[in-house]
Enzyme design. Structure first.
Site, PDB file in Angstrom:
ATOM      1  N   GLY A  23       0.513  -1.266   0.295  1.00 45.60           N
ATOM      2  CA  GLY A  23       0.054  -0.025  -0.034  1.00 45.60           C
ATOM      3  C   GLY A  23       0.510   1.513  -0.337  1.00 45.60           C
ATOM      4  O   GLY A  23       2.236   1.449  -0.167  1.00 45.60           O
ATOM      5  N   SER A  24       0.464   2.442   0.586  1.00 48.04           N
ATOM      6  CA  SER A  24       1.327   3.755   0.404  1.00 48.04           C
ATOM      7  C   SER A  24       1.858   3.686   1.389  1.00 48.04           C
ATOM      8  O   SER A  24       2.211   2.780   2.671  1.00 48.04           O
ATOM      9  CB  SER A  24       0.025   4.835   1.014  1.00 48.04           C
ATOM     10  OG  SER A  24      -0.029   4.879   2.546  1.00 48.04           O
ATOM     11  N   LYS A  69       3.158   6.162   3.198  1.00 49.59           N
ATOM     12  CA  LYS A  69       2.519   6.789   4.801  1.00 49.59           C
ATOM     13  C   LYS A  69       2.262   5.540   5.807  1.00 49.59           C
ATOM     14  O   LYS A  69       3.062   5.836   6.737  1.00 49.59           O
ATOM     15  CB  LYS A  69       1.514   8.267   4.325  1.00 49.59           C
ATOM     16  CG  LYS A  69       0.692   8.278   5.717  1.00 49.59           C
ATOM     17  CD  LYS A  69       0.036   9.286   4.964  1.00 49.59           C
ATOM     18  CE  LYS A  69      -0.984   9.761   6.550  1.00 49.59           C
ATOM     19  NZ  LYS A  69      -1.952  10.683   6.063  1.00 49.59           N
ATOM     20  N   VAL A  70       1.123   5.013   4.791  1.00 51.44           N
ATOM     21  CA  VAL A  70       0.754   3.391   6.454  1.00 51.44           C
ATOM     22  C   VAL A  70       2.000   2.806   6.389  1.00 51.44           C
ATOM     23  O   VAL A  70       2.006   2.402   7.776  1.00 51.44           O
ATOM     24  CB  VAL A  70      -0.577   3.481   5.588  1.00 51.44           C
ATOM     25  CG1 VAL A  70      -0.482   1.771   6.424  1.00 51.44           C
ATOM     26  CG2 VAL A  70      -1.139   3.700   4.696  1.00 51.44           C
ATOM     27  N   GLY A  71       2.947   2.607   5.591  1.00 52.74           N
ATOM     28  CA  GLY A  71       3.544   1.495   5.445  1.00 52.74           C
ATOM     29  C   GLY A  71       4.908   2.918   6.409  1.00 52.74           C
ATOM     30  O   GLY A  71       5.318   1.719   6.972  1.00 52.74           O
ATOM     31  N   GLU A  83       5.857  -3.812   0.500  1.00 50.47           N
ATOM     32  CA  GLU A  83       5.499  -3.200  -0.342  1.00 50.47           C
ATOM     33  C   GLU A  83       4.632  -1.629  -0.981  1.00 50.47           C
ATOM     34  O   GLU A  83       3.912  -1.967  -0.805  1.00 50.47           O
ATOM     35  CB  GLU A  83       5.397  -4.321  -1.821  1.00 50.47           C
ATOM     36  CG  GLU A  83       5.832  -4.339  -3.023  1.00 50.47           C
ATOM     37  CD  GLU A  83       4.623  -3.803  -4.042  1.00 50.47           C
ATOM     38  OE1 GLU A  83       4.860  -2.454  -4.355  1.00 50.47           O
ATOM     39  OE2 GLU A  83       3.581  -3.737  -3.903  1.00 50.47           O
ATOM     40  N   CYS A  92       1.966   0.937  -8.531  1.00 51.90           N
ATOM     41  CA  CYS A  92       3.116   1.321  -7.331  1.00 51.90           C
ATOM     42  C   CYS A  92       4.076   1.072  -8.299  1.00 51.90           C
ATOM     43  O   CYS A  92       5.124   1.911  -8.548  1.00 51.90           O
ATOM     44  CB  CYS A  92       3.047  -0.171  -6.607  1.00 51.90           C
ATOM     45  SG  CYS A  92       3.765  -1.927  -6.948  1.00 51.90           S
TER      46      CYS A  92
END
Length: 486
Positions: free
Chosen positions: A232-233, A235-237, A254, A288
């Site tokens: 995912g993003s 920011k969240v990662g 990823e 991505c």
């Protein structure tokens, strides 16, 4: 079709289908026509706990199961996917607005990773290693980590659930899967149904449909999982990495990309145009690895731009179930608005609009921009939609500098008549993956997949998958007698 979704609109915990106990529902919509596909009462922290506890109970026996027996299960899942391929295709088209071409590509890759998982089940071998101590034997075993938490994204939900879930299970682990709230079925309970029908023992795969607004960090903070796999993003990662580091948990992240496709002065222009259009506009640009930036040597920029723009104008936007459609809807209105805002920002900063697509609800037609100022933040971040930024450059040195002028480092490509020139260029780029004379979007079974910097931590596919979902255990055996100093 709606019955396919409503049948799967529940939590799947410890082999049982059950409603969540939350006080509100996730509404699953078709992003193209707004049809309500399902209403799902969300899982709470209590369901997260139940799922992880069930996984922990079931995992020990599964780890002791003969790996050849585990392999047979994945062969059954593969057969079920093949038998239900048309239905799964229709579900991907309906739930995430994927075109038929995209859905078929996603299912093809998912089947490949299921085949690989069947082989992966046989890969947990051990080694005997020498010891400097007389009479001592060292054995190094590769063993499952135990339980993995997997969070799948909305853009390739079926594939990016299959890849880590199948690998983790094949290697003797149990899994709790949390799909993105916009794709709860294709990224979650569809997989649960396939594994259930294939005979996977209860508790080994659990699927919780929920939202962080309800559970906060409970999914990643729970003490049971030893690995958190997230796509995912960035920011969240980054947040997941921070939380897991505090608990000494392993992460496989990823994350987003800002890939560049580079066209050098000796490139085959017609071929480069084909590769660039696919690399930017596949799945509405919601990939991505998509080529956010298309860098072209100034000596061939006019020819490339003319042909690129002409090709983009032929791309049909519309109903994803229409075989002629290339650009379907983006996942939701938030994404559509973000894409429009990015275009408006570029224009306000002085960019030249070569193609300006219109936006109708979640349908965003392709756009092409050039002359984006070098200072613009748009050149350094991911635009998750069908917008191409054409960037001219003067010589390889400037091209390398521009490619690396981003916090992301996932994928990329370079086109040139000289293969070794392309390889030398690729080595200078700060990415986890880079391709010579091809597109930027690739995922293969045996080669490491992953990024650098803000594009992630860790790798999947091939040998790195073993490192992601297993750990090494040293057992020594003293056949004689050790001598101790006291």
């Amino acid at each position: 079709m709606s019955s396919c979704f409503t049948d799967l609109a529940q939590q799947y915990i410890d082999g049982e289908w059950r409603p969540g106990t939350g006080s509100w529902d996730i509404i699953d919509f078709n992003p193209y026509d707004g049809e309500k596909l399902a209403s799902i009462t969300i899982a709470t922290v209590d369901e997260i706990d139940l799922a992880y506890r069930a996984a922990a109970r079931a995992q020990r026996e599964w780890a002791e199961t003969n790996p050849y027996t585990r392999r047979v299960l994945f062969e059954r899942v593969l057969r079920l996917v093949e038998e239900r391929e048309q239905q799964i295709t229709e579900m991907i088209v309906a739930e995430l607005g994927g075109t038929l071409l995209k859905a078929r590509f996603e299912i093809h890759l998912a089947k490949e990773f299921l085949r690989e998982a069947a082989q992966l089940a046989l890969c947990c071998e051990g080694r005997f290693m020498p010891s400097p101590i007389d009479g001592k034997e060292n054995r190094v075993y590769r063993v499952p980590v135990g339980v993995a938490g997997v969070i799948s994204p909305f853009n390739f939900p079926f594939l990016l659930a299959v890849k880590p879930v199948a690998a983790a299970l094949a290697l003797g682990n149990a899994v709790v899967l949390k799909p993105h709230q916009d794709t709860p079925i294709c990224g979650g309970t569809l997989l649960a149904r396939l594994f259930e029908d294939a005979g996977l023992p209860a508790g080994l795969l659990n699927v919780v449909l929920t939202d962080i607004a309800e559970i906060g960090d409970a999914f990643i903070e729970h003490p049971v999982p030893k690995v958190i796999s997230f796509a995912g993003s960035d920011k969240v990662g980054r947040h997941i990495a921070t939380v897991c580091a505090g608990q000494l948990k392993r992460t496989v992240l990823e994350l987003g990309g800002n890939s560049a496709m580079v066209v050098l002065d000796d490139a085959d222009i017609d071929y480069a145009v084909e590769a660039a259009v696919f690399s930017r506009y596949a799945d509405q640009g919601q990939v991505c690895m998509a080529a956010n930036r298309v860098l072209v040597d100034r000596s061939v920029a006019d020819e490339f731009t003319e042909k690129f723009v002409a090709k983009v104008r032929t791309l049909k936007t519309g109903d994803p179930s229409d075989p002629q459609t290339v650009i379907g809807p983006v996942i939701n209105s938030l994404q559509a608005n973000a894409i429009s805002a990015a275009i408006e920002q570029a224009v306000a900063e002085g960019a030249t609009v070569l193609v300006r697509g219109t936006t109708t609800d979640n349908l965003v037609e392709p756009s092409v921009l050039t002359d984006v100022p070098a200072r613009s933040s748009l050149l350094r971040k991911e635009i998750f939609g069908p917008v191409a930024l054409l960037v001219p450059f003067d010589g390889e040195e400037e091209a390398v500098r521009i490619v690396n002028d981003t916090p992301h480092g996932l994928s990329g490509a370079v086109h040139t008549a000289d293969i070794e020139r392309g390889v030398a260029f690729a080595k200078r780029v700060d990415t986890g993956m880079f391709h010579v004379n091809d597109g930027t979007i690739h995922d293969e079974l045996l080669v490491p997949f992953g990024g650098e910097t803000d594009s992630g931590i860790g790798r999947l596919n091939g040998e790195p998958t073993l490192d992601a979902f297993t750990t090494l255990k040293w057992i020594s055996v003293q056949h004689g007698r050790s001598r101790f100093p006291f």
